[in-house]
Write an enzyme that holds these catalytic residues in place. Structure first.
Site, short mmCIF file in Angstrom:
data_model
loop_
_atom_site.label_atom_id
_atom_site.label_comp_id
_atom_site.label_asym_id
_atom_site.label_seq_id
_atom_site.Cartn_x
_atom_site.Cartn_y
_atom_site.Cartn_z
N TYR A 67 25.57 33.22 61.49
CA TYR A 67 25.00 33.57 60.33
C TYR A 67 23.75 34.54 60.98
O TYR A 67 22.80 34.34 61.40
CB TYR A 67 24.09 32.44 59.69
CG TYR A 67 24.92 31.44 59.09
CD1 TYR A 67 26.24 31.77 58.73
CD2 TYR A 67 24.37 30.25 58.64
CE1 TYR A 67 26.82 30.81 57.91
CE2 TYR A 67 24.95 29.48 57.92
CZ TYR A 67 26.30 29.58 57.47
OH TYR A 67 27.13 28.82 57.02
N PHE A 94 28.81 26.76 48.90
CA PHE A 94 28.75 27.72 47.56
C PHE A 94 28.86 26.67 46.51
O PHE A 94 29.42 27.08 45.45
CB PHE A 94 30.00 28.34 47.62
CG PHE A 94 30.03 29.29 48.94
CD1 PHE A 94 28.66 29.88 49.17
CD2 PHE A 94 31.23 30.03 49.23
CE1 PHE A 94 28.68 30.96 50.18
CE2 PHE A 94 31.28 30.88 50.54
CZ PHE A 94 29.80 31.33 50.76
N GLY A 125 29.52 29.55 43.17
CA GLY A 125 30.63 29.67 42.57
C GLY A 125 31.41 30.78 43.07
O GLY A 125 31.72 31.03 44.52
#
Length: 302
Positions: free
Chosen positions: A69, A217, A221
């Site tokens: 990340y 998520f 979505g």
């Protein structure tokens, strides 16, 4: 709905092995920029640090991160280290290993079993820790995860890892991992209107076995790493209006309603959204509302 006095403790708790966490946690993916990885512009460092500290003030004691990340200027692990070290005794930091991005930010060859120690050690170095609370093996399309998970089990035995989890798996992979070492958590993509039958089965199996299910998520979505979706079903919008909350909060509340073993790790670099996400853990949907949302989920997820 006021968010002023709501904390993550209002979402309830779950135990990851011997570590108790509030069911609403925090995902670090969005700390590094306007979108995950290299997809947006790098974040303001001070603002990201402030978000992390505010999360802890709001009772968040479960943070999900990874060495991969990072954006051009920001590293999620470095931000966590700078904001929160020395770490509180009750703070659980979970990391994922397996995927790999090179220093240019490009996705590169995923880890082989013999590479996983270096992945674990890099997370330890960036976070400034001598052990990791929870490490997920992120499956990278391999048919069997036995060799990779076995390598992590050896690192657990060596004291570098406290608990193990698996990510992006089907039921057969979960069973394979549990034959090797205890699995305390599964992290798959899942949210309202977004899950395949295999993940629905994993969700059920986790509930039966006392294993945490931690979807990623859940708010985003189809937008995925780009951020929260704006494409909400009419049911979501109607129920959000009835509760005077944002649609994203309804999506989180529905996710948590899928079982007491389901945790949430919504990520954001926005302090306002952080407070809304934490407050979603206190939302209680009626049976009628849950039935309407479940019907919408079935229609889309099919």
């Amino acid at each position: 709905m006021t968010t002023e006095k709501i904390t993550a403790a209002d979402s309830g708790t779950w135990t990851l092995g011997d570590l108790t966490v509030n069911r609403v946690g925090f995902g670090a993916m969005r700390l590094t920029g306007s979108a995950a990885f290299h997809l947006g512009t790098p974040s303001d460092r001070d603002r990201s640090i402030a978000v992390l500290r505010k999360a802890v003030e709001l009772g968040v004691n479960h943070i999900d991160t990874a060495a991969f990340y990072f954006s051009a200027l920001r590293s999620a692990n470095e931000l966590i280290n700078s904001a929160l070290a020395p770490y509180a005794d009750d703070l659980v930091i979970a990391v994922k290993v397996g995927p790999f991005r090179n220093w240019a930010g490009e996705w590169d060859t995923s880890a082989r079993p013999e590479d996983l120690r270096s992945h674990v050690e890099e997370n330890l170095r960036q976070l400034g820790r001598d052990h990791l609370d929870l490490v997920y093996l992120r499956r990278m399309r391999q048919d069997s995860i036995a060799e990779h998970f076995g390598a992590l089990a050896e690192l657990r035995d060596a004291g570098l890892i406290r608990h193990l989890g698996v990510s992006d798996v089907e039921p057969r992979h979960l069973a394979e991992a549990r034959e090797i070492a205890p699995v305390v958590s599964v992290q798959n993509r899942y949210g309202l209107g977004g899950a395949d039958p295999a993940t629905e089965e994993v969700l059920r199996l986790c509930g039966e076995s006392g294993i945490a299910f931690v979807p990623f998520f859940a708010i985003a979505g189809d937008a995925g790493p780009q951020g929260a979706t704006a494409d909400h079903d009419d049911a979501v919008r109607d129920i959000a209006a009835a509760h005077a909350v944002a649609p994203a909060q309804i999506r989180l509340a529905w996710t948590l309603a899928q079982g007491p073993h389901v945790l949430a790790i919504p990520g954001t670099g926005n302090p306002g959204h952080l407070a809304e996400n934490v407050a979603a853990g206190a939302l209680r949907l009626t049976g009628e509302e849950l039935a309407r949302l479940q019907e919408a989920h079935r229609k889309v997820a099919g």
